[in-house]
Design an enzyme around this catalytic site. Structure first.
Site, short mmCIF file in Angstrom:
data_model
loop_
_atom_site.label_atom_id
_atom_site.label_comp_id
_atom_site.label_asym_id
_atom_site.label_seq_id
_atom_site.Cartn_x
_atom_site.Cartn_y
_atom_site.Cartn_z
N ASN A 276 0.87 -1.18 0.00
CA ASN A 276 0.00 0.00 0.00
C ASN A 276 0.90 1.23 0.00
O ASN A 276 1.47 1.57 1.03
CB ASN A 276 -0.89 -0.05 1.25
N TRP A 277 1.04 1.84 -1.17
CA TRP A 277 2.01 2.94 -1.30
C TRP A 277 1.46 4.25 -0.70
O TRP A 277 2.18 5.22 -0.61
CB TRP A 277 2.38 3.15 -2.77
N LYS A 278 0.18 4.26 -0.35
CA LYS A 278 -0.45 5.46 0.23
C LYS A 278 -0.19 6.68 -0.68
O LYS A 278 -0.13 6.51 -1.88
CB LYS A 278 0.02 5.66 1.67
N HIS B 141 -9.56 1.41 4.75
CA HIS B 141 -8.30 1.60 5.48
C HIS B 141 -8.53 2.56 6.65
O HIS B 141 -9.30 3.52 6.52
CB HIS B 141 -7.22 2.13 4.54
N GLU C 217 -6.88 4.92 7.77
CA GLU C 217 -6.63 6.34 7.44
C GLU C 217 -7.83 6.95 6.73
O GLU C 217 -8.16 8.11 6.93
CB GLU C 217 -5.34 6.46 6.60
N GLU D 45 -5.56 -4.79 10.56
CA GLU D 45 -4.51 -3.82 10.84
C GLU D 45 -4.81 -3.07 12.15
O GLU D 45 -5.62 -2.14 12.15
CB GLU D 45 -4.43 -2.79 9.71
N GLY E 144 2.40 2.30 10.77
CA GLY E 144 3.38 3.38 10.59
C GLY E 144 4.10 3.77 11.87
O GLY E 144 4.77 4.79 11.92
N SER F 213 3.25 -2.11 10.33
CA SER F 213 4.70 -2.20 10.54
C SER F 213 5.26 -3.60 10.24
O SER F 213 6.19 -4.06 10.89
CB SER F 213 5.08 -1.77 11.95
N GLY G 126 2.80 -1.11 4.29
CA GLY G 126 2.88 0.32 3.98
C GLY G 126 4.33 0.73 3.77
O GLY G 126 4.90 0.52 2.70
N GLY G 127 4.94 1.27 4.81
CA GLY G 127 6.31 1.81 4.74
C GLY G 127 7.30 0.91 4.01
O GLY G 127 8.04 1.37 3.13
P1 PGA Z 1 2.71 0.29 7.66
O1 PGA Z 1 1.27 0.51 6.99
O2 PGA Z 1 3.26 -0.98 7.10
O3 PGA Z 1 3.51 1.49 7.25
O4 PGA Z 1 2.50 0.21 9.14
C1 PGA Z 1 0.40 -0.55 6.78
C2 PGA Z 1 -0.91 -0.04 6.22
O5 PGA Z 1 -1.36 1.01 6.64
O6 PGA Z 1 -1.50 -0.68 5.32
#
Ligand code: PGA
Length: 248
Positions: A9-11, A94, A96, A166, A172, A212, A233-234
């Site tokens: 997930n590149w956000k 998600h 966010e 999640e 993050g 994470s 994500g990251g």
């Molecule tokens: P993260 O994000 O790996 O940076 O914690 C995961 C996500 O939000 O899908």
């Protein structure tokens, strides 16, 4: 046996040219992976990435979709627009988007239906806050989110759904749920699906862990019985890190 699925997930990261570079670096690194590998670039990079992943084992995902077919919805993107680009997976719900953009269980459900009706795969995110975990209501909360997201969807379609568990406090932050916490909560989600749809459906449905997840913890997380993959994500923003998670 459920086929593992690791999705990046590149956000809101990567311009089209940066996205092209990332995926070009990634293609040779994951070419031998015998699992489902998905990248979810921002909308503006989807076309570029779609062209580059053609003929590779990398599948294309999007980070959101609107539930209406078309019309006066300024700033939104429809399922047909994504389908024509070759998108196969769509992340919905998600945390966010729930937190900053008013995504609700109801809109997640509408989106899940549209995605499935069009033959694509929703990646439905659920997860508790730190407060909820400390109060001991995690399993009830994520089970309810899951049931509401799947409300009115037939069992045969539920089998195709991917759930991403999640924990919000792990996204993050560098804090991961322990593999046991993740496995236990995912088991609770699977049991909630079993209550409604029966065991054949709940055993077929894939559930990822996200929060994470990185090259250091992927092996242990993926070794858990209930964990079928990861939403990254990251660590998906660097080809080498993402490939190490894919090859866990
Ligand atoms: P993260 O994000 O790996 O940076 O914690 C995961 C996500 O939000 O899908």
């Amino acid at each position: 046996m459920r086929r593992p699925i690791i999705a990046g997930n590149w956000k809101m990261n990567k311009t089209p040219s940066e996205a092209a570079q990332l995926v070009k670096d990634l293609i040779p690194l994951v070419k031998d992976a015998d699992i489902d590998v998905v990248v979810c670039p921002p909308y503006t990079a989807l076309y570029t990435v779609a062209e580059l992943v053609k003929g590779t084992n990398i599948k294309l995902g999007a980070q959101n979709v609107h539930f209406e077919k078309s019309g006066a919805f300024t700033g939104e993107v429809s399922i047909d627009m994504l389908k024509e680009l070759g998108v196969e997976y769509i992340i919905i719900g998600h945390s966010e988007r729930r937190q900053y953009f008013n995504e609700t269980d109801e809109t997640v459900n509408k989106k899940a239906k549209v995605i499935l009706e069009n033959g694509l795969t929703p990646i439905i995110c659920v997860g508790e806050s730190l407060d909820q975990r400390e109060k001991g209501v995690t399993n009830d909360f994520v089970s309810m989110q899951t049931k509401l997201a799947l409300n009115g969807i037939a069992g045969e379609d539920v089998k195709k759904v991917v759930i991403a568990y999640e924990p919000i406090w792990a996204i993050g932050t560098g804090k991961t749920a322990t593999s046991k916490e993740a496995n236990d909560t995912i088991e609770a989600i699977r049991n909630a699906v079993k209550d409604v749809y029966g065991e054949e459906v709940s055993e077929a449905m894939r559930i990822q862990y996200g929060g994470s997840m990185n090259p250091k913890n992927a092996t242990e997380l993926m070794a858990q019985k209930e964990i079928d993959g990861g939403l990254i994500g990251g660590a998906s923003l660097k080809a080498e890190d993402f490939s190490k998670v894919v090859l866990y």
